[in-house]
Design a protein around this motif. Structure first.
Motif, PDB file in Angstrom:
ATOM      1  N   GLY A   1      44.848  28.251  35.460  1.00 41.02           N
ATOM      2  CA  GLY A   1      46.013  29.122  35.548  1.00 41.02           C
ATOM      3  C   GLY A   1      46.840  28.906  36.803  1.00 41.02           C
TER       4      GLY A   1
ATOM      5  N   LYS B   1      43.135  32.345  37.623  1.00 43.52           N
ATOM      6  CA  LYS B   1      44.162  33.053  38.386  1.00 43.52           C
ATOM      7  C   LYS B   1      44.295  34.502  37.927  1.00 43.52           C
ATOM      8  CE  LYS B   1      49.105  32.948  39.521  1.00 43.52           C
ATOM      9  NZ  LYS B   1      50.391  32.260  39.302  1.00 43.52           N
ATOM     10  N   ASN B   2      44.112  34.753  36.608  1.00 42.21           N
ATOM     11  CA  ASN B   2      44.241  36.115  36.085  1.00 42.21           C
ATOM     12  C   ASN B   2      43.004  36.970  36.315  1.00 42.21           C
ATOM     13  OD1 ASN B   2      42.421  35.060  34.309  1.00 42.21           O
ATOM     14  ND2 ASN B   2      43.746  35.168  32.494  1.00 42.21           N
TER      15      ASN B   2
ATOM     16  N   GLU C   1      39.920  36.301  35.276  1.00 44.47           N
ATOM     17  CA  GLU C   1      38.869  36.081  34.285  1.00 44.47           C
ATOM     18  C   GLU C   1      37.824  35.105  34.822  1.00 44.47           C
ATOM     19  OE1 GLU C   1      38.293  33.969  29.901  1.00 44.47           O
ATOM     20  OE2 GLU C   1      40.299  34.295  30.750  1.00 44.47           O
TER      21      GLU C   1
END
Length: 994
Positions: free
Chosen positions: A474, A520-521, A523
């Motif tokens: 990400g 990046k999110n 997860e």
């Protein structure tokens, strides 16, 4: 005298340049001040996020270890409730449990609230006789636990056996009465070690672990590396049964230290100063341009003078030189030009002064010729402005092609006018072109590969990533460059993991393995990581290359495979494989602890009717609802499984016969409420079979089989009940299976035989027919009663071929009697429900009659009330078809079932047959006489004949005759006869008639 004043000092606007630089510096400082403050806020948010992540990870670890250790009180309480000799077996049970709870220091029992047993005994005998209810430090929480009935955790506190720790007590109630406590002692030091809170100090954090004490507002310090109040700490709450613990953390150096602010301001000031300097330099450059233009003119004259010197230098560099004269379209080349093509200058003489323009064109590769010539002519036709550059292939004397880089520039005089000559060089770039092709291929592989690639320098700063890396993590390339790979850290791996990884890289140059990282999110995902180092000739590391593959889908597939392998896809209950594993473990525990175990076999009653009427989807949803409701009654240590179909297994460790019966009754009670499925309220019951360890078996297959046998016994008892397995049941069902298996071979080996019982007319005494009765004598088992093997044939589906055999054998016997000159009577044959419900029955009967060359009036088929009233309209249609074929029909066992008179009058039957249960007591029971009289009256009103079966005495015959019964059969007239004696009977009857 020559003027020595330099042109650089003439008219130089120094003051204005410095003023412009000052204005630029002030504007830059304003912009960079805003940037510094924004970066400080971003730094503070990131620092709190990192701290919160660390605190959450430590809190989860601490809570997981605590809850696992505290669950030992529930397990011990289960043994107390389900074992009558728990105190005698405490040492064995507690010893086994300690191996499953490594963080537990001691297990104890406190009947009546006073500690009587402790394990291990060594070093812990000091707490024997200890009464926590009266203890000054533990009494309040212990009494609250007793009142609430919930688990209570006290501590940290000084233990009676020494040291500090936590004490958990669970109040045990048996039959609603307080029995005492099961206790677990956890060493505080051990708990802190496994949760690794001490590592936080090395990671740069202050931390404090505290809880609310027994008294409100009384905060109790548990552990920490500082007693001082923390500045704006991050807090994580750890929930325990009777209160909460709180883990507070803050960075040792503070959230945003002033040193960081100074470090941020320094580059901002430097950047503003650099920007001001660049503005001043740009102004200086513009002024210098005019000066340089004058200098170029002077230098051009010097270059013209030294042209021959440069030509000599070109020749020494092994670079081909060329000159092109515009007006004459004349090309002249140096000897090096030809030598790089394996040729000689002397190979091309043309009047002593060769013109090589056409020769150059002929040497060009056919694919490059047009473009190369067009590029050169375009440069000349456009006025030879700027630099000429061209790439093409020329043919080598050896036959291969050589890549050439051609560069040139036109000569001009002092006024900038063309002098009509362009000079240039030819350089062999074949190796460079090959390298570029390889680099282009490598770049495509790098960018288009499915695996993520990141490259760091020796300081572990990311210098390059590919598209797959951005897709997986990400992070874009701009976000990743300059960062460390630790930006992807999930926090799941401890420092020892990374030390081992870097040890492998340093000693072997490569490491690969499975790693959990964070996108990046936020997860967290699994990946397969391969890291290798790239070194120079002296072994110094230049770069680290990491290749990552996202294995999330692989992990999901593995979990799905596990779920499919061990869980039923419809109800999500354990399947047979998982049941076997858990049963094996439970049986080993039961054997070791000399405990009992119960296995309940559940089968839904009449589930097939729901599938047939509402469809299999509705049946599946009913199974799901059934499983969900029963799952609520299952204990944590029990196993509720679905091996398949509408069968379920309930495995109950530490359960005796009384507990199993209680569980079965509770289960049946839960099923009293209807299930709401697809808009229908469906009532369903279950038959439950129970087998116990060790008396009914010592392994799963044996318990499973015996519980299955007990379940069928429950169905025989009327369903919606439970039954325990007994050896007598096993003997019964072993015989049933033996008979069923023997039935399958009996037809092939011709073990069956038909007997014929005569039927007599009451008034005349004439023989009016025979009833064909099936008999079976097995070569090993012996004679088997029809009452035993007929129900087995019906349940196994063998009744259809068996019924067809009876029809064929009876008609063939009729044919033999006719061929022997014996006038045979009509033969009555009983039809089974399975035969009657076959649409092709009339066609089959007519085929059998045709095969025996018999007219249909010789055959009478006997039906029962139950088979006709299951589906009366269908029965009417089938009876009509048989009647139209000429076959007589009678209603057998009339009065024992339920008949609708509206349908009875529509059935085209000729006879009602009174069941022998009414005939048996006709001379003594007035009710039987009334029933028989009513049947005869009904038959007469419908124009039907009546035959009574089971007539065994003269008195019974006389009663029936007076009541108006037409015909009879029974032992009084004749017992059933085999074919040979039936032939003799018929011959005797024929002789009497003569």
């Amino acid at each position: 005298m020559t003027n020595s004043r330099s042109p650089l000092t003439e008219d130089y606007p120094r003051a204005s340049f410095w003023l412009a630089a000052l204005v630029t510096f002030l504007l830059g400082m304003g912009l960079f001040s805003y940037w510094v403050m924004d970066e400080r806020s971003s730094h503070l948010r990131e620092k709190r996020l990192q701290t919160s992540t660390q605190a959450a990870d430590r809190a989860r670890i601490l809570e997981a270890h605590l809850r696992h250790s505290l669950s030992a009180t529930y397990t011990l309480a289960t043994f107390v409730r389900n074992s009558e000799s728990i105190q005698a077996r405490f040492e064995t049970i507690a010893g086994d449990m300690l191996s499953f709870y490594p963080n537990v220091h001691t297990l104890s029992l406190a009947p009546g609230g006073i500690v009587s047993h402790v394990m291990p005994e060594a070093a812990n005998q000091g707490i024997i006789g200890f009464n926590p209810l009266e203890d000054k430090t533990q009494g309040l929480e212990t009494r609250r636990a007793r009142q609430s009935g919930e688990l209570s955790v006290a501590g940290p506190l000084d233990l009676v056996q020494g040291g500090q720790g936590m004490v958990a007590r669970y109040p045990v109630r048996i039959n609603g009465q307080f029995w005492g406590f099961t206790g677990v002692t956890i060493r505080l030091q051990r708990l802190l070690e496994v949760s690794r809170l001490a590592d936080l100090e090395a990671q740069g954090y202050h931390y404090q672990l505290w809880r609310e004490g027994p008294e409100p507002g009384n905060r109790q310090f548990i552990a920490g590396n500082t007693q001082a109040p923390l500045h704006a700490p991050v807090e994580q709450v750890i929930s325990l049964p009777n209160n909460t613990w709180t883990l507070a953390m803050a960075p040792t150096a503070g959230w945003a230290p002033y040193s960081w602010l100074g470090m941020a301001w320094a580059p901002a000031v430097m950047a503003a100063a650099l920007l001001a300097y660049l503005v001043k330099a740009l102004l200086d450059l513009r002024w210098h341009k005019r000066y340089l233009q004058r200098e170029v003119l002077q230098r051009t004259r010097e270059l013209t003078t030294n042209l021959e010197r440069y030509r000599t230098l070109i020749a020494a560099s092994n670079t081909g030189a060329w000159e092109y004269f515009h007006s004459r379209d004349y090309l002249q080349c140096s000897p090096e030009y030809f030598s790089m093509l394996g040729r000689l200058h002397s190979d091309y003489p043309m009047n002593g002064q060769p013109n090589l323009t056409e020769t150059w064109i002929d040497l060009l590769h056919p694919e490059d010729r047009e473009a190369a010539w067009a590029t050169f002519t375009r440069y000349i036709d456009a006025g030879a402005e700027g630099m000429y550059e061209n790439r093409f292939r020329l043919k080598h004397a050896a036959g291969h092609w050589v890549w050439i880089l051609s560069r040139g520039q036109a000569l001009r005089d002092e006024e900038g006018e063309l002098r009509g000559i362009t000079v240039g060089t030819h350089t062999d770039i074949s190796q460079q072109v090959e390298n570029e092709a390889q680099l282009e291929l490598a770049a495509k592989v790098f960018e288009r590969g499915s695996e993520g690639v990141l490259i760091t320098d020796a300081e572990e700063r990311i210098v390059m990533v590919n598209n797959a890396f951005s897709r997986i993590t990400g992070y874009s390339e701009e976000e990743a460059l300059g960062q460390r790979p630790s930006m992807l850290s999930s926090g799941r791996h401890d420092p020892d993991f990374f030390r081992g990884m870097w040890h492998e890289i340093e000693h072997r140059g490569v490491w690969q393995g499975e790693v959990w990282n964070r996108r990046k999110n936020g997860e967290i995902y699994p990946e397969w990581l391969s890291v290798s180092d790239l070194t120079d000739d002296e072994g110094r590391t230049l770069y680290y290359i990491g290749i990552i593959s996202d294995i999330s889908r692989l992990k999901e597939d593995q979990e799905e495979i596990h779920r499919l392998a061990y869980y039923d896809p419809l109800t999500h209950l354990p399947n047979r494989s998982l049941l076997e594993e858990r049963a094996t473990f439970a049986l080993k525990i039961a054997e070791r602890t000399d405990d009992t175990l119960a296995l309940l076999f559940l089968d839904l009653d009449n589930f097939k009717n729901i599938n047939d009427s509402l469809g299999h989807k509705a049946g599946d949803r009913l199974l799901q609802a059934f499983a969900e409701r029963l799952r609520a009654m299952v204990r944590e240590e029990d196993t509720f499984a679905r091996p398949g179909g509408d069968e379920f297994i309930l495995l109950l460790p530490s359960t005796d016969a009384s507990g199993a019966a209680h569980a079965a009754q509770k289960l049946l009670t839960l099923l009293n409420r209807p299930f709401r499925v697809d808009g229908y309220d469906l009532s369903v019951s279950s038959s439950v079979g129970i087998a116990l360890y060790p008396e009914d078996g010592d392994h799963l297959s044996q318990l499973y089989t015996n519980a299955d046998i007990a379940m069928y016994r429950a169905k025989q008892k009327g369903r919606n009940t439970y039954s325990f397995f007994t050896p007598e049941l096993q003997t019964h069902y072993v015989r049933l299976m033996k008979i069923e298996n023997a039935l399958r071979q009996a037809l092939e080996t011709n073990q069956f035989e038909l007997y014929y019982q005569p039927q007599q007319e009451m008034l005349t005494g004439a023989t009016i027919g025979f009833e064909a009765l099936l008999r079976w004598t097995h070569p090993e088992i012996g004679t088997i009663s029809p009452g035993e093997f007929i129900p087995i044939a019906e349940s196994s589906g063998l009744i259809v071929p068996l019924g067809e055999w009876v029809l064929r054998e009876a008609t063939q016997q009729l044919r033999r009697w006719i061929d022997d000159g014996i006038a045979p009577p009509k033969i009555a044959i009983n039809l089974s429900a399975a035969q009657f419900h076959q649409p092709s029955l009339p066609d089959l009967i007519m085929t059998i009659l045709d095969d025996a060359s018999l007219p249909p009036e010789y055959l009478e088929l006997e039906l029962t009330e139950s088979m006709t009233m299951d589906d009366p309209e269908r029965a009417v249609d089938m009876i009509n078809r048989l009647h139209e074929a000429g076959v007589s029909l009678s209603m057998d066992d009339f009065g024992t079932g339920y008949s609708s008179l509206s349908y009875l009058k529509r059935f085209k039957i000729s006879k009602l047959k009174i069941d022998q249960s009414f005939v048996r007591d006709i001379t003594r029971d007035n009710d039987d006489r009334v029933i028989i009289s009513t049947i005869i009256t009904l038959a007469q009103s419908l124009g039907l004949r009546v035959i009574a079966e089971g007539v065994e005495t003269r008195e019974q015959q006389e009663f029936l005759r007076r009541l108006g019964c037409h015909d009879m059969q029974g032992y009084y007239f004749s017992r059933p006869l085999d074919a040979e004696r039936a032939s003799e009977f018929l011959r005797g009857a024929t002789a009497l008639l003569r």
